[in-house]
Motif scaffolding. Sequence first.
Motif, PDB file in Angstrom:
ATOM      1  N   GLU A  46      51.059  52.011  41.703  1.00 21.33           N
ATOM      2  CA  GLU A  46      50.536  50.817  41.028  1.00 21.33           C
ATOM      3  C   GLU A  46      49.130  50.542  41.546  1.00 21.33           C
ATOM      4  O   GLU A  46      48.876  50.640  42.752  1.00 21.33           O
ATOM      5  N   PRO A  47      48.195  50.212  40.645  1.00 16.20           N
ATOM      6  CA  PRO A  47      46.855  49.870  41.136  1.00 16.20           C
ATOM      7  C   PRO A  47      46.905  48.601  41.971  1.00 16.20           C
ATOM      8  O   PRO A  47      47.683  47.689  41.691  1.00 16.20           O
ATOM      9  N   LYS A  48      46.082  48.555  42.985  1.00 12.77           N
ATOM     10  CA  LYS A  48      46.033  47.374  43.843  1.00 12.77           C
ATOM     11  C   LYS A  48      45.307  46.262  43.109  1.00 12.77           C
ATOM     12  O   LYS A  48      44.267  46.474  42.505  1.00 12.77           O
ATOM     13  N   LYS A  49      45.871  45.080  43.155  1.00 11.62           N
ATOM     14  CA  LYS A  49      45.239  43.924  42.535  1.00 11.62           C
ATOM     15  C   LYS A  49      44.451  43.179  43.607  1.00 11.62           C
ATOM     16  O   LYS A  49      44.962  42.888  44.672  1.00 11.62           O
ATOM     17  N   LEU A  50      43.210  42.931  43.278  1.00 10.78           N
ATOM     18  CA  LEU A  50      42.365  42.178  44.203  1.00 10.78           C
ATOM     19  C   LEU A  50      42.480  40.700  43.878  1.00 10.78           C
ATOM     20  O   LEU A  50      42.386  40.304  42.730  1.00 10.78           O
ATOM     21  N   ASN A  51      42.706  39.916  44.872  1.00 11.85           N
ATOM     22  CA  ASN A  51      42.767  38.467  44.692  1.00 11.85           C
ATOM     23  C   ASN A  51      41.401  37.880  45.031  1.00 11.85           C
ATOM     24  O   ASN A  51      41.225  37.265  46.070  1.00 11.85           O
ATOM     25  N   ARG A  62      30.413  42.075  40.580  1.00  8.93           N
ATOM     26  CA  ARG A  62      31.613  41.587  39.898  1.00  8.93           C
ATOM     27  C   ARG A  62      31.420  41.695  38.396  1.00  8.93           C
ATOM     28  O   ARG A  62      30.301  41.700  37.889  1.00  8.93           O
TER      29      ARG A  62
END
Length: 89
Positions: free
Chosen positions: A5-10, A58
């Motif tokens: 699973e791709p890592k989700k950045l918070n 971003r």
Amino acid sequence: MRFPEPKKLNLPLIPPDMYQVQLLDVEQKEFENRNTKIMEPKLSFKFAVLDEGESYGRFLYVTSAMSLNTKANFAKMFPAIVGRQPNEE
């Protein structure tokens, strides 16, 4: 084969302000109209923030109807993208 699973950045939201951005991508996508429930084409823009600081690099995303109506995001971005004000054509 299973992929991780791709890592989700918070990441925190980008503060509302004016930013210098670079247009990275424009796609035409179909979205359902909230009122009529009919699928209609819209433009989906992807920008990267160029200003130095926390928000550098971003991505910002904007979806807009393909309209030069003064309320449409596309009409507001048109001069910056095309380099002139829209005309009757």
